[in-house]
Design a protein around this motif. Structure first.
Motif, mmCIF file in Angstrom:
data_model
loop_
_atom_site.group_PDB
_atom_site.id
_atom_site.type_symbol
_atom_site.label_atom_id
_atom_site.label_comp_id
_atom_site.label_asym_id
_atom_site.label_seq_id
_atom_site.Cartn_x
_atom_site.Cartn_y
_atom_site.Cartn_z
ATOM 1 N N ALA A 1 0.835 -1.208 0.000
ATOM 2 C CA ALA A 1 0.000 0.000 0.000
ATOM 3 C C ALA A 1 0.865 1.252 0.000
ATOM 4 C CB ALA A 1 -0.917 -0.019 1.230
ATOM 5 N N LEU A 2 1.980 1.199 0.705
ATOM 6 C CA LEU A 2 2.866 2.361 0.801
ATOM 7 C C LEU A 2 3.538 2.672 -0.528
ATOM 8 C CD1 LEU A 2 4.174 4.460 2.705
ATOM 9 C CD2 LEU A 2 5.977 2.792 3.130
ATOM 10 N N VAL A 3 4.082 1.645 -1.181
ATOM 11 C CA VAL A 3 4.801 1.910 -2.430
ATOM 12 C C VAL A 3 3.853 2.272 -3.565
ATOM 13 C CG1 VAL A 3 6.730 0.438 -1.752
ATOM 14 C CG2 VAL A 3 4.881 -0.531 -3.138
ATOM 15 N N GLN A 4 2.607 1.801 -3.475
ATOM 16 C CA GLN A 4 1.635 2.203 -4.487
ATOM 17 C C GLN A 4 1.464 3.721 -4.498
ATOM 18 O OE1 GLN A 4 -1.723 -0.615 -3.593
ATOM 19 N NE2 GLN A 4 -1.882 -0.723 -5.826
ATOM 20 N N VAL B 1 2.411 -2.888 -8.199
ATOM 21 C CA VAL B 1 2.354 -4.047 -7.304
ATOM 22 C C VAL B 1 1.552 -5.172 -7.954
ATOM 23 C CG1 VAL B 1 2.509 -2.580 -5.256
ATOM 24 C CG2 VAL B 1 0.269 -3.285 -6.098
ATOM 25 N N VAL B 2 1.762 -6.402 -7.488
ATOM 26 C CA VAL B 2 1.048 -7.567 -8.004
ATOM 27 C C VAL B 2 -0.415 -7.511 -7.571
ATOM 28 C CG1 VAL B 2 0.946 -10.092 -8.009
ATOM 29 C CG2 VAL B 2 3.155 -8.941 -7.861
ATOM 30 N N PRO B 3 -1.360 -7.770 -8.488
ATOM 31 C CA PRO B 3 -2.776 -7.796 -8.103
ATOM 32 C C PRO B 3 -3.036 -8.857 -7.038
ATOM 33 C CG PRO B 3 -2.524 -7.794 -10.494
ATOM 34 C CD PRO B 3 -1.162 -8.025 -9.922
ATOM 35 N N GLY B 4 -3.871 -8.523 -6.048
ATOM 36 C CA GLY B 4 -4.199 -9.502 -5.019
ATOM 37 C C GLY B 4 -4.865 -8.861 -3.829
ATOM 38 N N TYR B 5 -5.081 -9.654 -2.780
ATOM 39 C CA TYR B 5 -5.676 -9.150 -1.542
ATOM 40 C C TYR B 5 -4.577 -8.940 -0.519
ATOM 41 C CZ TYR B 5 -8.213 -8.733 2.807
ATOM 42 O OH TYR B 5 -8.685 -8.267 4.014
#
Length: 658
Positions: free
Chosen positions: A121-124, A130-134
């Motif tokens: 969440a931070l680097v987004q 980031v890789v898609p996912g939960y």
């Protein structure tokens, strides 16, 4: 420069840190467990202090004990190495609270990047893909199963804490999700004290590429280019190299910039690694790589970066921790040649890479220009079940990738290890594998090529058994001759010599032995041309051929014969040495290695099917599932969960179906 450092680690990384520290004039302080009392790093340090029993939870993971030793020895700093406490926020905070310099990033950066979900969440926010996912906080199994369905199989379950492949499971279909989730959570809890996981889309044809970043406390952040860590087994790296094959200047620029921005986002200081997964189906492209995690510490594979940059990353860690500025900018850095590192492990590729323990009766490495060996053990040391099974890292550096791989393959072929089984032959074949040499590989390369890499049970090496048998016979003859000489009161008798003497014909004597634990019959064959000369043959081996072996290592219990990277233990056969307790082989499920029994899924009276999970043994920080060898009924549970079990110990008794 710091006056002293306590190394809160063990093994090869402790030795590596000590070497640089002593070169810089820094006093070195080691801490060790009871199992490591005679370890190489303990001998190398200027002083060493016992901190607890063998299990890491009672020694290397005890923050209070380590801080107490640091205060008592007036250590100016603590270097955490990698693994253990290196990425524990509370450890960095404890150092700061006691006025001890932590040779690593600030606690705030460790906390920000320590949990994979929060880190993503931070680097987004810094525009890093980031890789898609939960990546959320909800951990209900039904919810996570639904998320996996929405993401689409295959998926990857990953522990939110830690690294090194622990708590990570690839799941191909929904039916396997629950068991994989349970196993990942249990392993994550054991390794990191945190069972939480995230679920991500598994990238097809993935390349694991990471960027080495470095930052000082004055706002300067650079990267030292990339490493390719795609050759993996069970999500653990096997061979790493720098630079990455097929890397383009455009992608290096994009990936390097993303890594630097990720480091800036958390106010990073010191050495760190930003790991990315790249979709390699159409080669490396700057729009097809995704952030996985940031390791806020030195990496196992840092030597390949040192080789291509000419830098000592541990020295830079000490200098930055002392408050110095980085002595260069990004434009000052360049790549020199190619470097490859192989991780030599105490494990048996012929038995699904089960960890192997025991005394190192021999350990020798080649020397030469462009070769580097990082190890934490020496001949005579014990490989125990308590820690990571790495024996050494073998690093080769050359002007080109082809030359580096050739150099590494030759070095592996010249490496001598006797005692625990190792993956040295497997590593050599991997270096020589056509697809890897051509740069056509991803993280699934090893699994797709296991048969060609020698990862399967192999028949006894007839030549090795023959040589071992000959050495045993020679040793026994020498013993009898010595005993005969010592009996001065009795005349020497030719009939007492075990030379197979007979009057007529080509003489041949049967010899009973154990080879790799299996009873075998070799034959001692005597020459007709040269009286008294003999050789030993086993199986299809030609008794008079010029076949050779790499080395014969003598031990009290037998002869270790090394040939083509394989190890064969040849021992005398003792007909009275019978394991009466475990004679019923068909009805026993035994521990495949020394370790801890952490779960049993059946109880007496249960009916089981072939391949059904029965129990889990944890050894060297990895879980190993034991399954039913055939359909039947559980007759006995011979060990309780939580117990330490020895290799070969009977755990579960089964009654086969009639």
């Amino acid at each position: 420069m710091l006056e002293s450092v306590l190394i809160a680690n063990r093994g090869e990384i402790a030795c590596r840190i000590i070497r640089t520290a002593q070169r810089l004039g820094i006093r070195t302080i080691a801490v060790y467990s009871e199992a490591d009392a005679n370890a190489l790093f303990v001998q190398m340090a200027d002083e060493a202090h016992l901190i607890g029993p063998a299990p890491a939870r009672e020694s290397y993971l005890k923050i209070d004990k380590i801080i107490e030793v640091a205060k008592r020895t007036k250590a100016a700093s603590i270097h955490p190495g990698y693994g253990f406490l290196s990425e524990r926020t509370e450890f960095a905070e404890a150092c700061a609270a006691n006025g001890i310099v932590f040779v690593g990033p600030p606690a705030s950066a460790i906390k920000a990047m320590g949990l994979k979900d929060a880190a993503k969440a931070l680097v987004q926010q810094a525009n890093v893909p980031v890789v898609p996912g939960y990546h959320g906080a909800k951990q209900d199994p039904d919810f996570l199963r639904q998320k996996a369905y929405e993401i689409g199989y295959p998926v990857l379950i990953k522990a939110v804490a830690g690294g090194g492949g622990k708590g990570m499971r690839r799941v191909e279909k929904a039916a396997d999700f629950d068991a994989a989730l349970e196993s990942a959570q249990r392993e994550a809890s054991s390794a990191f004290g945190d069972p939480r996981v995230l679920v991500e889309k598994y990238i097809l044809s993935p390349r694991h590429i990471e960027i080495q970043v470095f930052a000082d406390a004055h706002g300067n952040v650079v990267h030292f280019f990339e490493r390719d860590c795609s050759l993996q087994r069970r999500h653990q790296k096997v061979i790493e190299e720098a630079p990455a094959p097929g890397m383009t200047p455009e992608m290096r620029q994009a990936m390097g910039q993303a890594a630097v921005e990720a480091a800036r986002a958390v106010g990073y200081v010191g050495a760190g690694t930003v790991e990315f997964i790249a979709d390699g189906r159409e080669g490396l492209r700057p729009d097809r790589f995704y952030f996985m995690e940031m390791n806020t510490r030195l990496q196992v594979e840092h030597p390949v970066t040192e080789a291509i940059t000419g830098l000592d990353l541990v020295e830079l860690q000490f200098r930055v921790a002392s408050g110095e500025r980085l002595p260069f900018t990004q434009d000052d850095l360049s790549i020199d040649g190619h470097a490859v590192e192989a991780r030599l492990y105490a494990e048996d590729p012929e038995k699904e890479f089960l960890p192997s323990t025991g005394k190192l009766w021999a350990l020798e490495f080649p020397e030469g220009e462009g070769l580097r060996i990082d190890t934490g053990v020496e001949a005579g040391a014990e490989v125990t079940p308590y820690y990571d099974p790495m024996i050494a890292k073998i690093i080769a550096h050359a002007p080109t990738r082809e030359e580096a791989l050739e150099k590494l393959a030759r070095a592996l072929g010249a490496t001598i290890v006797a005692g625990p089984k190792t993956n040295v032959a497997f590593l050599k074949k991997l270096c020589e594998a056509e697809g890897f040499r051509a740069g056509q590989f991803d993280t699934g390369f090893i699994d797709r090529n296991l048969a060609g890499l020698g990862v399967a049970h192999q028949a006894l090496d007839d030549v090795a058994v023959s040589f071992g048998a000959a050495a045993l016979i020679s040793r026994e003859i020498d013993r009898l001759r010595m005993a005969e000489l010592q009996r001065s009161d009795e005349p020497s008798s030719p009939w007492a010599m075990p030379d197979g003497f007979q009057l007529l014909g080509l003489r041949s004597v049967g010899v009973s032995l154990r080879a790799e634990g299996e009873r075998v019959e070799a034959r001692e064959v005597f020459s007709e041309s040269y009286p008294g000369a003999s050789t030993v043959a086993f199986g299809s081996a030609d008794p008079w051929s010029d076949e050779q072996v790499d080395r014969e290592i003598e031990a009290p219990h037998g002869i270790y014969v090394l040939r083509n990277g394989r190890q064969t233990l040849v021992q005398p056969y003792d007909p009275f040495d019978v394991d009466l307790e475990h004679m019923d082989e068909g009805g026993s499920v035994k521990a495949p290695m020394h370790g801890k029994l952490i779960a049993v899924f059946v109880q007496p009276g249960d009916r089981v099917e072939k391949g059904q999970r029965l129990a889990i043994v944890e050894a060297m920080k990895m879980e190993h599932v034991l399954v039913a060898p055939a359909d039947g009924e559980v007759a006995e549970i011979a060990a309780e969960p939580g117990a330490q079990v020895a290799e070969g110990a009977r755990l579960i008794g089964l009654k086969a179906e009639e």
